[in-house]
Design a protein around this motif. Structure first.
Motif, short mmCIF file in Angstrom:
data_model
loop_
_atom_site.label_atom_id
_atom_site.label_comp_id
_atom_site.label_asym_id
_atom_site.label_seq_id
_atom_site.Cartn_x
_atom_site.Cartn_y
_atom_site.Cartn_z
N GLY B 100 33.95 50.11 -42.48
CA GLY B 100 34.55 51.15 -41.64
C GLY B 100 36.06 51.02 -41.58
N ALA B 101 36.54 49.78 -41.39
CA ALA B 101 37.99 49.54 -41.33
C ALA B 101 38.64 49.90 -42.66
N ALA B 102 37.95 49.59 -43.77
CA ALA B 102 38.50 49.87 -45.10
C ALA B 102 38.60 51.38 -45.33
N ILE B 103 37.57 52.12 -44.91
CA ILE B 103 37.58 53.58 -45.10
C ILE B 103 38.72 54.21 -44.29
N LEU B 104 38.82 53.82 -43.01
CA LEU B 104 39.89 54.37 -42.16
C LEU B 104 41.27 54.02 -42.72
N ALA B 105 41.41 52.79 -43.25
CA ALA B 105 42.70 52.35 -43.78
C ALA B 105 43.08 53.16 -45.02
N LEU B 106 42.08 53.47 -45.86
CA LEU B 106 42.36 54.23 -47.07
C LEU B 106 42.66 55.69 -46.75
N LEU B 107 42.02 56.21 -45.69
CA LEU B 107 42.20 57.63 -45.35
C LEU B 107 43.50 57.90 -44.59
N PHE B 108 43.81 57.02 -43.60
CA PHE B 108 44.93 57.34 -42.69
C PHE B 108 45.97 56.24 -42.55
N PRO B 109 46.52 55.74 -43.64
CA PRO B 109 47.62 54.77 -43.46
C PRO B 109 48.92 55.55 -43.20
N TYR B 110 49.96 54.86 -42.72
CA TYR B 110 51.25 55.53 -42.57
C TYR B 110 51.83 55.86 -43.94
N LYS B 111 51.57 54.96 -44.90
CA LYS B 111 52.00 55.22 -46.29
C LYS B 111 50.94 54.66 -47.22
N TRP B 112 50.77 55.30 -48.38
CA TRP B 112 49.78 54.77 -49.31
C TRP B 112 50.38 53.70 -50.21
N THR B 113 50.73 52.59 -49.60
CA THR B 113 51.15 51.42 -50.38
C THR B 113 50.18 50.30 -50.05
N PRO B 114 49.99 49.34 -50.95
CA PRO B 114 49.01 48.26 -50.68
C PRO B 114 49.27 47.57 -49.35
N ALA B 115 50.54 47.25 -49.04
CA ALA B 115 50.83 46.53 -47.81
C ALA B 115 50.51 47.37 -46.58
N GLU B 116 50.81 48.67 -46.63
CA GLU B 116 50.54 49.54 -45.48
C GLU B 116 49.04 49.76 -45.28
N VAL B 117 48.31 49.91 -46.39
CA VAL B 117 46.86 50.10 -46.28
C VAL B 117 46.21 48.83 -45.72
N LEU B 118 46.67 47.66 -46.19
CA LEU B 118 46.12 46.41 -45.67
C LEU B 118 46.48 46.21 -44.19
N TRP B 119 47.71 46.60 -43.82
CA TRP B 119 48.11 46.51 -42.41
C TRP B 119 47.19 47.38 -41.56
N THR B 120 46.94 48.62 -42.00
CA THR B 120 46.08 49.54 -41.25
C THR B 120 44.66 48.98 -41.17
N PHE B 121 44.17 48.43 -42.30
CA PHE B 121 42.85 47.79 -42.32
C PHE B 121 42.78 46.70 -41.26
N SER B 122 43.83 45.90 -41.15
CA SER B 122 43.82 44.78 -40.19
C SER B 122 43.81 45.27 -38.75
N ILE B 123 44.50 46.39 -38.50
CA ILE B 123 44.53 46.95 -37.14
C ILE B 123 43.13 47.41 -36.72
N TRP B 124 42.46 48.14 -37.62
CA TRP B 124 41.10 48.61 -37.28
C TRP B 124 40.12 47.45 -37.20
N LEU B 125 40.24 46.51 -38.15
CA LEU B 125 39.30 45.40 -38.15
C LEU B 125 39.46 44.55 -36.89
N GLU B 126 40.71 44.34 -36.46
CA GLU B 126 40.90 43.54 -35.25
C GLU B 126 40.23 44.19 -34.05
N SER B 127 40.27 45.53 -34.02
CA SER B 127 39.73 46.22 -32.85
C SER B 127 38.23 45.96 -32.67
#
Lengths: 10, 210
Positions: B100-127
């Motif tokens: 779920g965190a991976a899907i949300l990170a791929l769909l709605f990052p602030y920018k589609w760069t590896p670091a931004e997608v991983l950052w977004t993944f970490s935010i959702w996963l932490e929640s």
């Protein structure tokens, strides 16, 4: 201004 | 930096200290979910990749502490204290949280760069990373007092980030919707636990689910 990608938190 | 953020970070440090203190003094990791701990290491490693290109004394020090202590906890759980961990009660299906965190990170990052997608993944996963731990407490129906203090301190950390975000928005129009939405969800997931913690543990009774 939006600073949303600054990531200055932990 | 403001008082809410500082207090939040201190609660985060306290939670880690409580966890390591509990494990090393009792020489046991019983009651602690290995899956939640593994998710936290994944959260820190994916979020703090910027250690390689950003330096700020406070943030960088904390990031190293969080990654290092998380790795140390996993070392204790897989090495010296492995016999005290019971995988039969740590059965939450984490693949759905990671997926779920991976899907949300791929769909709605602030920018589609590896670091931004991983950052977004970490935010959702932490929640949602605490869910295996809460599930484990629910399955056993009770938890050691020290374990409840750990979960409380970890929950208080993100809960305190919420007034921090309000303060930052009002004082500098800082606005990080992903962190805020995920942080509110994270705090809501703890809310039942907080309620039982307040009504039972702080009044000196054992943590038992009604």
């Amino acid at each position: 201004a939006a600073e949303s990608t600054k990531h200055d938190e932990l | 930096m403001n008082i809410f953020r500082l207090a939040g970070d201190l609660f985060h440090l306290i939670s880690i200290f409580i966890l390591i203190h509990k494990m090393t003094t009792s020489k046991s990791c019983s009651g602690i979910s290995f899956k939640s701990q593994a998710l936290y290491l994944l959260v820190y490693v994916t979020r703090y990749l910027d250690l390689f290109w950003t330096f700020a004394l406070y943030n960088s020090t904390m990031k190293i502490i969080f990654i290092g202590s998380s790795a140390y906890v996993l070392h204790l759980m897989t090495g010296p204290f492995k016999p005290t961990h019971d995988p039969n009660i740590d059965t939450f299906k984490v693949r759905y949280l990671i997926g779920g965190a991976a899907i949300l990170a791929l769909l709605f990052p602030y920018k589609w760069t590896p670091a931004e997608v991983l950052w977004t993944f970490s935010i959702w996963l932490e929640s949602v990373a605490i869910l295996p731990q809460l599930f484990m407490v629910q399955r056993t129906g009770a938890a050691e007092t020290i374990t409840t203090h750990y979960i409380f301190a970890l929950g208080a950390y993100r809960a305190l980030y919420i007034p921090n975000w309000i303060y930052r928005y009002l004082t500098s129009t800082f606005w990080d919707p992903l962190s805020i939405i995920a942080g509110v969800i994270q705090t809501v997931l703890y809310s039942d636990f907080f309620y039982i913690y307040y009504t039972k543990v702080l009044q000196g009774r054992k943590f038992e689910l009604p």
